[in-house]
Write a protein that holds these residues in place. Structure first.
Motif, PDB file in Angstrom:
ATOM      1  N   VAL A 137       0.899  -1.210  -0.074  1.00  0.00           N
ATOM      2  CA  VAL A 137      -0.103   0.110  -0.192  1.00  0.00           C
ATOM      3  C   VAL A 137       0.900   1.198  -0.043  1.00  0.00           C
ATOM      4  O   VAL A 137       2.100   1.298   0.458  1.00  0.00           O
ATOM      5  N   GLY A 138       0.299   2.285  -0.444  1.00  0.00           N
ATOM      6  CA  GLY A 138       0.932   3.555  -0.568  1.00  0.00           C
ATOM      7  C   GLY A 138       0.924   4.195   0.852  1.00  0.00           C
ATOM      8  O   GLY A 138      -0.045   4.509   1.597  1.00  0.00           O
TER       9      GLY A 138
ATOM     10  N   ILE B 205      -3.822   0.422  -2.779  1.00  0.00           N
ATOM     11  CA  ILE B 205      -3.164  -0.926  -2.893  1.00  0.00           C
ATOM     12  C   ILE B 205      -2.621  -0.790  -4.103  1.00  0.00           C
ATOM     13  O   ILE B 205      -3.245  -0.622  -5.320  1.00  0.00           O
ATOM     14  N   TYR B 206      -1.317  -1.322  -4.215  1.00  0.00           N
ATOM     15  CA  TYR B 206      -0.568  -1.464  -5.450  1.00  0.00           C
ATOM     16  C   TYR B 206       0.006  -2.783  -5.657  1.00  0.00           C
ATOM     17  O   TYR B 206       0.258  -3.543  -4.748  1.00  0.00           O
ATOM     18  N   SER B 207       0.432  -3.185  -7.062  1.00  0.00           N
ATOM     19  CA  SER B 207       0.981  -4.236  -7.241  1.00  0.00           C
ATOM     20  C   SER B 207       2.019  -4.211  -8.257  1.00  0.00           C
ATOM     21  O   SER B 207       2.289  -3.025  -8.905  1.00  0.00           O
ATOM     22  N   SER B 208       3.159  -4.962  -8.317  1.00  0.00           N
ATOM     23  CA  SER B 208       4.201  -4.704  -9.139  1.00  0.00           C
ATOM     24  C   SER B 208       4.798  -6.138  -9.281  1.00  0.00           C
ATOM     25  O   SER B 208       4.774  -6.870  -8.630  1.00  0.00           O
ATOM     26  N   GLU B 209       5.442  -6.446 -10.721  1.00  0.00           N
ATOM     27  CA  GLU B 209       5.996  -7.725 -10.767  1.00  0.00           C
ATOM     28  C   GLU B 209       7.422  -7.774 -10.190  1.00  0.00           C
ATOM     29  O   GLU B 209       8.045  -8.711 -10.104  1.00  0.00           O
ATOM     30  N   GLN B 210       8.240  -6.636  -9.904  1.00  0.00           N
ATOM     31  CA  GLN B 210       9.103  -6.537  -9.409  1.00  0.00           C
ATOM     32  C   GLN B 210       9.355  -6.869  -7.839  1.00  0.00           C
ATOM     33  O   GLN B 210       8.161  -6.721  -7.084  1.00  0.00           O
ATOM     34  N   ASP B 211      10.364  -7.440  -7.255  1.00  0.00           N
ATOM     35  CA  ASP B 211      10.634  -7.781  -6.000  1.00  0.00           C
ATOM     36  C   ASP B 211      10.700  -6.515  -5.020  1.00  0.00           C
ATOM     37  O   ASP B 211      10.189  -6.383  -4.005  1.00  0.00           O
ATOM     38  N   ASN B 212      11.648  -5.678  -5.405  1.00  0.00           N
ATOM     39  CA  ASN B 212      12.130  -4.573  -4.512  1.00  0.00           C
ATOM     40  C   ASN B 212      11.468  -3.495  -5.006  1.00  0.00           C
ATOM     41  O   ASN B 212      12.077  -2.689  -6.103  1.00  0.00           O
TER      42      ASN B 212
ATOM     43  N   GLU C 170       7.287   4.088  -9.034  1.00  0.00           N
ATOM     44  CA  GLU C 170       8.279   3.361  -9.883  1.00  0.00           C
ATOM     45  C   GLU C 170       7.635   2.964 -10.937  1.00  0.00           C
ATOM     46  O   GLU C 170       6.507   2.493 -10.800  1.00  0.00           O
ATOM     47  N   PRO C 171       8.206   2.683 -12.070  1.00  0.00           N
ATOM     48  CA  PRO C 171       7.817   1.958 -13.449  1.00  0.00           C
ATOM     49  C   PRO C 171       7.406   0.414 -12.983  1.00  0.00           C
ATOM     50  O   PRO C 171       7.957   0.087 -12.215  1.00  0.00           O
ATOM     51  N   GLY C 172       5.901   0.363 -13.469  1.00  0.00           N
ATOM     52  CA  GLY C 172       5.702  -1.200 -13.492  1.00  0.00           C
ATOM     53  C   GLY C 172       4.754  -1.239 -12.188  1.00  0.00           C
ATOM     54  O   GLY C 172       4.007  -2.211 -11.993  1.00  0.00           O
ATOM     55  N   VAL C 173       4.512  -0.199 -11.243  1.00  0.00           N
ATOM     56  CA  VAL C 173       3.766  -0.385 -10.150  1.00  0.00           C
ATOM     57  C   VAL C 173       2.452  -0.006 -10.533  1.00  0.00           C
ATOM     58  O   VAL C 173       2.032   1.238 -11.090  1.00  0.00           O
ATOM     59  N   LYS C 174       1.549  -0.744 -10.380  1.00  0.00           N
ATOM     60  CA  LYS C 174      -0.058  -0.489 -10.930  1.00  0.00           C
ATOM     61  C   LYS C 174      -0.872  -0.166  -9.658  1.00  0.00           C
ATOM     62  O   LYS C 174      -0.891  -1.159  -8.714  1.00  0.00           O
ATOM     63  N   LYS C 175      -1.718   0.600  -9.624  1.00  0.00           N
ATOM     64  CA  LYS C 175      -2.836   0.630  -8.514  1.00  0.00           C
ATOM     65  C   LYS C 175      -3.901  -0.574  -8.958  1.00  0.00           C
ATOM     66  O   LYS C 175      -4.302  -0.662  -9.987  1.00  0.00           O
ATOM     67  N   CYS C 176      -4.362  -1.281  -7.869  1.00  0.00           N
ATOM     68  CA  CYS C 176      -5.489  -2.329  -8.045  1.00  0.00           C
ATOM     69  C   CYS C 176      -6.283  -2.358  -7.168  1.00  0.00           C
ATOM     70  O   CYS C 176      -6.988  -3.400  -6.737  1.00  0.00           O
ATOM     71  N   GLY C 177      -6.541  -1.293  -6.384  1.00  0.00           N
ATOM     72  CA  GLY C 177      -7.565  -1.548  -5.278  1.00  0.00           C
ATOM     73  C   GLY C 177      -7.533  -0.155  -4.328  1.00  0.00           C
ATOM     74  O   GLY C 177      -6.551   0.393  -4.221  1.00  0.00           O
ATOM     75  N   THR C 178      -8.619   0.248  -3.924  1.00  0.00           N
ATOM     76  CA  THR C 178      -8.715   1.436  -2.906  1.00  0.00           C
ATOM     77  C   THR C 178      -9.702   0.985  -1.716  1.00  0.00           C
ATOM     78  O   THR C 178     -10.849   0.606  -2.092  1.00  0.00           O
ATOM     79  N   LEU C 179      -9.131   1.486  -0.646  1.00  0.00           N
ATOM     80  CA  LEU C 179     -10.048   0.984   0.582  1.00  0.00           C
ATOM     81  C   LEU C 179     -10.197   2.496   1.070  1.00  0.00           C
ATOM     82  O   LEU C 179      -9.452   3.245   1.623  1.00  0.00           O
ATOM     83  N   ARG C 180     -11.660   2.803   1.115  1.00  0.00           N
ATOM     84  CA  ARG C 180     -12.039   3.983   1.718  1.00  0.00           C
ATOM     85  C   ARG C 180     -12.893   3.950   3.165  1.00  0.00           C
ATOM     86  O   ARG C 180     -13.757   3.180   3.059  1.00  0.00           O
TER      87      ARG C 180
END
Length: 657
Positions: free
Chosen positions: A522-523, A585-592, A598-608
């Motif tokens: 999460v951010g 909430i964010y996801s990425s294919e990278q480990d670190n 950062e490139p490749g980080v995608k938002k995939c959910g929001t909790l309000r």
């Protein structure tokens, strides 16, 4: 910069900050939904080239029934499954599916057929589309576009109706959708959006609903195959490594004949279309001990998927050791090579035109090729003849002004000749050459997997899926890896996934540990540390110096996740008076991942979480617990305000952000 500007700046609210120390609570039995009772499990194997369904009644789980035989069918192709083809009327309404769609389309007059919308092999689009959304289009044979979601929903609805009808006929009374648990199989290497897309299409087809998601399980193809392989008895498979008298045939038989005799043996017992699955662990399985590893290679029409599993005794649960890998190396690659060969002989310009102007004849030609493709074998010596449709010969003459025969003589393609009966005559070498690029990619990929440290000491390699029927692929896998492990092919290999998917639907708990395909987090805001944080991330709010856009990790890509496992983190509002808390909430294919920008980080959910109207006597440091639960192919997130136990839930969504 990423498409998502810093949430802290854009939302005008200061966001959340981790409560130290961040702690993880593993809690797998929290509010488990009460298991619903379904009367029957129906699994749908929605393949790139062919599809089918099978079912089992929960009262007698040892019987798996494969769907009724279909009308239609091709010479040289056994049809326990139907082609994945769909036809819409010129008004874009569903008309037919499978052989019926193909034959009807084929019989239309060319002037009429150009208005009808015919789709085939459309499943690959979900694998190849990078930014898949609910709006993604598919292109019909006549070049017109239709929303992919509609086509997939029509196809699933067709299967739903067929299955319910068969169940009703069998039971003598109407079968309700609510009594069925559906299982749909997808390649393990599909990205999350494609898996979610299948679920959305199934909701649209009325199989389950967002309110009742448990009614549908999205199963991974190699996992389903793995579950079925565990039940195999020795007479139900061919062991390429020993060539021992599996099925009672002596080793002197070549692969091919052992295979056909094996098939005959099955076919005689197959009038009933019911497979008995003994409720035991198969003989081959009894040779495996705790901790043993095996690879399942699922090779279908579109993709090839590989998964490495390990046994966990006593129950023989499966644990995924290495994340699913693979690629678009299915048998379609062979069709594509054939098309390239035709372009080489007759010219690309002609082939392109012919496909558009005579789409039905093109389909015919590919059907003729399909049955010859199945006749290819390593030891074959006699040529393979492919009938060219009359309209191909005719249209070529109009287009070029000379005959097909002339084109073949003139082209410098050696192994293809014209036979006096009006056929393309291919030498076995020419046919084998069409397989080579695809098989080479599969072998190459498998070698890379075998070199991974997680993959040492593999005991068995199970070769499953429709393409596994190809003796050329069998031989290539055996010669490349036969010295490292035993190569096993279940009989009736094209139905392995279907049968495994039914078993999975009957007992979804059999898969215990998966590898997460993505990193999730999460951010958040962290206190700004000079020298550690980049200056452009500094945000000063009410005199406090914050570092924005920090990615707080919940789970890393390729980490083991037990099914149903919950990961918990605690946060507190950065500004105590804040009443609406937004957690992205964010996801990425990278480990670190350090920052959400950062490139490749995608938002995939929001909790309000809206805390207005709650009692003012809350502690000054409010604790907001955030939980992520890793389920089958779905992931759920939840935020709870500890003081008031107000909570909000969300499913991770890869299609709508």
């Amino acid at each position: 910069t990423s498409a998502y500007s810093s949430p802290a700046k854009s939302l005008g609210d200061p966001g959340i900050t981790p409560l130290s120390p961040s702690h993880i609570v593993k809690d797998s039995d929290a509010d488990d939904a009460v298991e619903q009772l379904f009367l029957v499990v129906v699994a749908i194997d929605f393949g790139t080239t062919s599809s089918g369904y099978a079912y089992s009644f929960t009262k007698e789980p040892e019987c798996i029934h494969v769907m009724r035989r279909w009308e239609g069918g091709d010479p040289g192709v056994s049809n326990q499954k139907t082609p994945t083809t769909i036809l819409l009327t010129p008004e874009r309404k569903f008309h037919s599916f499978g052989y019926a769609a193909r034959d009807f389309y084929h019989d239309l007059d060319p002037t009429e057929s150009k208005h009808w919308l015919y789709f085939e092999k459309f499943k690959m689009k979900l694998h190849t589309t990078g930014n898949l959304t609910m709006e993604t289009d598919l292109t019909a044979a006549n070049g017109k576009k239709v929303k992919a979601l509609e086509i997939f929903a029509y196809a699933l609805q067709f299967f739903k109706e067929q299955a319910l009808k068969e169940l009703s006929d069998q039971g003598g009374s109407d079968f309700e959708n609510t009594e069925v648990r559906w299982v749909i199989t997808v390649p393990a290497i599909w990205k999350q959006p494609a898996k979610q897309f299948m679920r959305q299409a199934a909701y649209k087809a009325g199989m389950a609903s967002p309110e009742n998601p448990e009614q549908l399980i999205i199963a991974l193809e190699p996992e389903a195959a793995s579950i079925y392989c565990r039940k195999l008895r020795l007479h139900q498979m061919i062991d390429l490594s020993s060539r021992a008298p599996v099925n009672g045939y002596s080793p002197s038989d070549t692969i091919g004949t052992g295979f056909t005799q094996g098939k005959e043996h099955v076919r005689r017992n197959r009038q009933s279309r019911t497979f008995m699955v003994e409720n035991v662990i198969g003989e081959i399985w009894s040779e495996l001990e705790e901790g043993d590893r095996y690879i399942v290679v699922d090779s279908g029409g579109g993709t090839v998927d590989m998964t490495v599993h390990q046994i966990r005794l006593p129950e023989g649960h499966l644990k995924e050791l290495y994340k699913a890998t693979g690629g678009p190396y299915g048998s379609l690659g062979v069709d594509y090579e054939f098309e390239k060969l035709l372009c080489k002989i007759f010219g690309e310009d002609f082939i392109e035109q012919f496909k558009i102007k005579r789409p039905a004849a093109w389909v015919d030609l590919m059907i003729a090729f399909e049955s010859r493709k199945r006749a290819a074998a390593p030891d074959r010596t006699n040529p393979l003849n492919i009938t060219l449709p009359f309209s191909f010969i005719d249209y070529y003459k109009k287009f070029r002004g000379h005959s097909v025969e002339h084109a073949l003589r003139k082209s410098n393609v050696d192994f293809v000749k014209w036979s006096s009966q009006g056929m393309l005559r291919m030498s076995p070498d020419a046919m084998n050459a069409l397989f080579k690029p695809t098989i080479d990619q599969i072998i190459q990929h498998l070698s890379e997997v075998f070199d991974k440290p997680e993959v040492t000491n593999v005991k068995f390699l199970f070769l499953v899926g429709g393409f596994a029927e190809s003796p050329l692929l069998q031989q290539a896998v055996q010669s490349a890896f036969g010295s490292r492990c035993r190569v096993i092919i279940p009989q009736d290999v094209g139905l392995t996934i279907l049968k495994g998917a039914v078993l999975f639907g009957l007992d979804p708990a059999v898969i215990k540990v998966r590898r997460s395909p993505l990193t999730y987090g999460v951010g958040v805001l962290n206190r700004f540390v000079e020298g550690k944080h980049p200056p452009e991330k500094l945000l000063i709010k009410d005199g406090t110096r914050w570092c924005t856009d920090v990615f707080d990790k919940f789970i890393s890509a390729d980490q083991s996740v037990a099914l149903g496992e919950t990961v918990t983190r605690s946060y507190t509002p950065a500004k105590p008076s804040q009443l609406v808390i937004v957690i992205n909430i964010y996801s990425s294919e990278q480990d670190n991942v350090g920052f959400i920008t950062e490139p490749g980080v995608k938002k995939c959910g929001t909790l309000r979480l809206d805390l207005t109207g709650t009692d003012a006597s809350v502690p000054s440091r409010r604790e907001i617990k955030t939980l992520m639960q890793f389920g089958d192919t779905e992931i759920k997130a939840m935020a709870v305000d500890v003081a008031t136990s107000k909570s909000v839930k969300v499913g991770i969504d890869f299609l709508n952000y």
